[in-house]
Scaffold this active site. Structure first.
Site, PDB file in Angstrom:
ATOM      1  N   SER A  75      -0.373 -57.989  48.295  1.00  0.00           N
ATOM      2  CA  SER A  75      -0.787 -56.621  48.624  1.00  0.00           C
ATOM      3  C   SER A  75      -2.142 -56.314  47.996  1.00  0.00           C
ATOM      4  O   SER A  75      -2.354 -56.555  46.810  1.00  0.00           O
ATOM      5  CB  SER A  75       0.237 -55.620  48.101  1.00  0.00           C
ATOM      6  OG  SER A  75       1.460 -55.751  48.765  1.00  0.00           O
TER       7      SER A  75
ATOM      8  N   HIS B 142       0.146 -48.673  46.756  1.00  0.00           N
ATOM      9  CA  HIS B 142       1.496 -48.971  46.244  1.00  0.00           C
ATOM     10  C   HIS B 142       1.462 -49.967  45.087  1.00  0.00           C
ATOM     11  O   HIS B 142       2.428 -50.050  44.330  1.00  0.00           O
ATOM     12  CB  HIS B 142       2.418 -49.444  47.371  1.00  0.00           C
ATOM     13  CG  HIS B 142       2.213 -50.837  47.846  1.00  0.00           C
ATOM     14  ND1 HIS B 142       1.545 -51.138  49.015  1.00  0.00           N
ATOM     15  CD2 HIS B 142       2.610 -52.023  47.330  1.00  0.00           C
ATOM     16  CE1 HIS B 142       1.543 -52.450  49.195  1.00  0.00           C
ATOM     17  NE2 HIS B 142       2.178 -53.012  48.189  1.00  0.00           N
TER      18      HIS B 142
ATOM     19  N   ASP C 248      -2.507 -46.067  52.053  1.00  0.00           N
ATOM     20  CA  ASP C 248      -2.075 -47.122  51.136  1.00  0.00           C
ATOM     21  C   ASP C 248      -3.277 -47.885  50.593  1.00  0.00           C
ATOM     22  O   ASP C 248      -3.295 -49.120  50.552  1.00  0.00           O
ATOM     23  CB  ASP C 248      -1.086 -48.082  51.792  1.00  0.00           C
ATOM     24  CG  ASP C 248      -0.344 -48.951  50.766  1.00  0.00           C
ATOM     25  OD1 ASP C 248      -0.548 -48.740  49.556  1.00  0.00           O
ATOM     26  OD2 ASP C 248       0.422 -49.842  51.182  1.00  0.00           O
TER      27      ASP C 248
END
Length: 214
Positions: free
Chosen positions: A161, A56, A86
């Site tokens: 992230s 992402h 992901d």
């Protein structure tokens, strides 16, 4: 389901200053534009010129930049993009020492090396509270997924992230990918079984990073 209560994050990473400084050299800030907005996250070297981050973080990007601890900025190309796990793998001509990858265990502690808010590198203490098989959706909410996930007691933020969870010995034990929306101090990481599955792919060709996230 509601986020569990793993208790407060640990006060320390239990990592020596020398180990933290060494790990930091292998961490990068990842940046790119998708659908007219800048997306930022974190990545880390796992091989010569090979970087892991979250899918992402780079979704929908045509041009990806990585910024090393030295301040060097370099273009990177996606060679694996897995919206279900992901995870994404980038290659770049820039280089830094790769981090070793090892198993994770409930109760493990260490530091999450990330760039919250796209800012300077921060090291956030974590403890693995649980390891679960999580049922969810891919990053596009398009299909169901099952992943090996670590439940963390950790204070993380957007920009973390793709960060490496690193134990006191400097070994990567997971990859951060989400924070709990309903409970402060709870975050989630992909277990290294998911990371190893992506790293087993063939990295001979550049791949598409899919659609941007809206």
């Amino acid at each position: 389901t509601p986020a569990p209560d793993p208790g407060p994050p640990p006060a320390s990473t239990q990592m020596s200053e020398a180990t933290a400084e060494q790990v930091a050299q292998s961490v990068v800030r990842v940046e790119g534009e998708a659908c007219g907005r800048i997306q930022e996250g974190t990545g880390f070297f796992v091989g010569e010129g090979v970087i892991v981050t979250n899918a992402h973080v780079v979704a929908g990007e045509d041009d990806i930049l990585v910024e090393l601890a030295s301040g060097q900025r370099a273009p990177a190309s996606p060679v694996a993009f897995d919206p279900a796990r992901d995870l994404a793998v980038l290659v770049t001509e820039a280089d830094a020492p790769p981090l070793p990858i090892g198993p994770s265990a409930v109760g493990a502690v260490g530091g999450v090396f990330g760039h919250p808010g796209g800012g300077p590198l921060e090291i956030s203490p974590f403890e693995v509270a649980d390891r679960i098989t999580a049922s969810g959706r891919d990053i596009y909410d398009g299909r169901s997924t099952e992943r090996a996930v670590l439940v963390l007691a950790a204070d993380l933020a957007p920009g973390d992230s793709g960060s490496a969870l690193v134990d006191p010995n400097g070994v990567v034990v997971g990859v951060a990918f989400a924070v709990a929306p309903d409970r402060a101090g709870v975050a989630y990481a992909l277990a290294n079984t998911e990371l190893r599955a992506v790293l087993s792919d063939d990295f001979s060709d550049v791949v598409d990073t899919g659609d941007c996230l809206v």
